[in-house]
Design an enzyme around this catalytic site. Sequence first.
Site, PDB file in Angstrom:
ATOM      1  N   LYS A 284       0.842  -1.202   0.000  1.00 37.36           N
ATOM      2  CA  LYS A 284       0.000   0.000   0.000  1.00 37.36           C
ATOM      3  C   LYS A 284       0.878   1.254   0.000  1.00 37.36           C
ATOM      4  O   LYS A 284       1.999   1.207   0.508  1.00 37.36           O
ATOM      5  CB  LYS A 284      -0.852   0.025   1.281  1.00 37.36           C
ATOM      6  CG  LYS A 284      -1.978  -0.974   1.322  1.00 37.36           C
ATOM      7  CD  LYS A 284      -2.764  -0.834   2.624  1.00 37.36           C
ATOM      8  CE  LYS A 284      -3.890  -1.844   2.720  1.00 37.36           C
ATOM      9  NZ  LYS A 284      -4.953  -1.658   1.737  1.00 37.36           N
ATOM     10  N   ASP A 295      -7.615  -3.157  10.689  1.00 34.21           N
ATOM     11  CA  ASP A 295      -8.067  -4.205   9.770  1.00 34.21           C
ATOM     12  C   ASP A 295      -8.488  -5.485  10.504  1.00 34.21           C
ATOM     13  O   ASP A 295      -8.863  -6.463   9.880  1.00 34.21           O
ATOM     14  CB  ASP A 295      -6.962  -4.494   8.743  1.00 34.21           C
ATOM     15  CG  ASP A 295      -7.515  -4.855   7.375  1.00 34.21           C
ATOM     16  OD1 ASP A 295      -8.702  -4.579   7.127  1.00 34.21           O
ATOM     17  OD2 ASP A 295      -6.754  -5.426   6.571  1.00 34.21           O
ATOM     18  N   ARG A 358     -10.252 -11.547   2.059  1.00 34.34           N
ATOM     19  CA  ARG A 358     -11.098 -12.612   1.491  1.00 34.34           C
ATOM     20  C   ARG A 358     -10.389 -13.960   1.534  1.00 34.34           C
ATOM     21  O   ARG A 358     -11.028 -15.002   1.633  1.00 34.34           O
ATOM     22  CB  ARG A 358     -11.545 -12.222   0.077  1.00 34.34           C
ATOM     23  CG  ARG A 358     -10.436 -12.038  -0.904  1.00 34.34           C
ATOM     24  CD  ARG A 358     -10.855 -11.222  -2.115  1.00 34.34           C
ATOM     25  NE  ARG A 358     -10.834  -9.791  -1.848  1.00 34.34           N
ATOM     26  CZ  ARG A 358     -11.146  -8.849  -2.737  1.00 34.34           C
ATOM     27  NH1 ARG A 358     -11.526  -9.173  -3.951  1.00 34.34           N
ATOM     28  NH2 ARG A 358     -11.096  -7.588  -2.416  1.00 34.34           N
TER      29      ARG A 358
HETATM   30  N1  BES Z   1      -8.005  -3.777   4.458  1.00 37.44           N
HETATM   31  C1  BES Z   1      -8.209  -3.380   3.129  1.00 37.44           C
HETATM   32  C2  BES Z   1      -9.524  -2.621   2.930  1.00 37.44           C
HETATM   33  C3  BES Z   1      -9.640  -1.303   3.637  1.00 37.44           C
HETATM   34  C4  BES Z   1      -9.370  -0.131   2.963  1.00 37.44           C
HETATM   35  C5  BES Z   1     -10.062  -1.244   4.920  1.00 37.44           C
HETATM   36  C6  BES Z   1      -9.512   1.076   3.614  1.00 37.44           C
HETATM   37  C7  BES Z   1     -10.209  -0.033   5.577  1.00 37.44           C
HETATM   38  C8  BES Z   1      -9.938   1.137   4.908  1.00 37.44           C
HETATM   39  C9  BES Z   1      -8.244  -4.594   2.208  1.00 37.44           C
HETATM   40  O1  BES Z   1      -7.466  -5.668   2.602  1.00 37.44           O
HETATM   41  C10 BES Z   1      -7.738  -4.147   0.895  1.00 37.44           C
HETATM   42  O2  BES Z   1      -6.592  -3.759   0.837  1.00 37.44           O
HETATM   43  N2  BES Z   1      -8.580  -4.172  -0.125  1.00 37.44           N
HETATM   44  C11 BES Z   1      -8.207  -3.734  -1.407  1.00 37.44           C
HETATM   45  C12 BES Z   1      -8.747  -4.715  -2.409  1.00 37.44           C
HETATM   46  C13 BES Z   1      -8.196  -4.522  -3.800  1.00 37.44           C
HETATM   47  C14 BES Z   1      -6.737  -4.902  -3.812  1.00 37.44           C
HETATM   48  C15 BES Z   1      -8.995  -5.375  -4.733  1.00 37.44           C
HETATM   49  C16 BES Z   1      -8.825  -2.352  -1.629  1.00 37.44           C
HETATM   50  O3  BES Z   1      -9.946  -2.108  -1.192  1.00 37.44           O
HETATM   51  O4  BES Z   1      -8.157  -1.514  -2.202  1.00 37.44           O
HETATM   52 ZN    ZN Z   2      -7.153  -5.790   4.695  1.00 39.90          ZN
HETATM   53 ZN    ZN Z   3      -5.435  -5.496   2.002  1.00 41.99          ZN
END
Ligand code: BES
Ligand code: ZN
Ligand code: ZN
Length: 508
Positions: A284, A295, A358
Amino acid sequence: MNVKADTRNYSDIDCDALVIGVFEGERPEKGAETGILSDIDSRLGGVLSSLFETGEFNGKPGESAYVHHAGNLKAKRVLFAGLGKQADFNIDGLRRMAGSATRLLRGKKVRRFAIVRRSQLPLPEAAQAVVEAALLSLFDADKYYTSDKTESRLEEMILAARDTESGDQGAQAELNKAIERGRIVAEATNFARDIINEPSNLMTPTDLARIAAEGARSFGLGIDVLDADKMKELGMGALLGVAQGSEEPPKLIVLTYNPSTASDETVAIVGKGITFDTGGISIKPSEGMEKMKYDMAGGATVIAAMRAIAQLRPAVKVIGVVPATENMPGGGAQRPGDVVTSMAGKTIEVINTDAEGRLVLADALTYAKKLGATRIVDLATLTGAVSVALGDIYVAIMGNDQPWIDDVITAGKAAGEKIWQLPLDREYREQIKSEIADIQNIGGRKAGTITAAYFLREFVDETPWAHLDIAGTAWNESAKPYLAVGPTGVCVRTLVNLVDSVAGKSLK
Ligand code: BES
Ligand code: ZN
Ligand code: ZN
């Protein structure tokens, strides 16, 4: 803060402050013999009338006037709190009023205060809502301040509910039960907020498992914590794939509530427990990454709801399952393009290691089914996309069984937690087709919240299941009337109501 009911007339209640709600446009009727506003106005020598006359206070939602007086009341001060228009007033308005009044009085260094019943909302529900909002409003994320911590002298809140007819034992018992229930769910929610707020160096999967075990011991729940070896034995390749980039060992936490009299159902509540999400090799951006300590909010919610359930004792078996691990980009981390085999036997192509929630949930859902779940609800901070769709107001819900989804939404409504359904049609399956495995873990830019849910759906088969995406609602960027900035503990109360409804009790 202790909470109790008092059926005496409000003027006889001895406390530091009395909270009196006032509807917008409501006025003390001149010469009226009854009616609390005219009564208090005359006891205070016309202070309320003068507040109205000067326009200082009108009863608008969020408005307040704090009055020091020498009038004929046992209470030392009076806080007039705006309730808004009477026609629009509901339980949520009551929550907002009780929450802001409690925080305000904490700031005034009050020890004991009483909230006077003003509305006609049904008493047990109203009492529970006031207790919840007051206790939730007192949470602050200031544990690690070594100075300037918010000081609270609050010792007791009194619900001044004169219309319980003091002689009516049944109504009195019901009121006390509602207060107790409000206290249990609010304390559980604040407990969830505490552990969500912990930084990830102090809340590893091992810490989370320890906290779950301590809670299990105190509240009489069963506990089983699976380590990496056990996960290997069970074939949990999806969960282990995420965990392999971290030095911290993963844990699969299982809490069991097994009452002696129960229906045939076993409800599984499953929560994502990523104690820190760097994104893994699909790392990220650094800006805002510190937030990824939350998370594990889904997992914390499950652990907290289980302790409330253990105290409230509904007649249905409940299992709480929390797959806990970090998502780190260590030397052993999984790579984009890796294929893992889940416990269900399905192969998954990991296109993006940041879509890890997931993956860990896939194995946790399979394990919940193996443990005999007949209905499943999972909670996860799963997608950033849910904030784009619903902001920080609504939790998203999707599932494979409309009546079960409706049950969850109804349980949320009763708790004052807003849940909005998104579609989950078969067509979305196309987006998660892989060229080399049974399924892939991302579905492209479109409908990110839905494709994530569709991925989970592949692991529950026919078992009634609902998925709650709490990524937009688990953390407050700005304060709300009874929720400070920081972790919200969203859905603890929804889960408790949901389990109750399965147990065949009426929703409270
Ligand atoms: N933990 C994140 C989602 C998240 C984002 C939670 C912001 C709280 C605040 C999750 O694991 C994630 O990174 N999801 C990605 C999915 C993508 C790679 C398809 C996302 O939402 O960007
Ligand atoms: Zn996550
Ligand atoms: Zn993630």
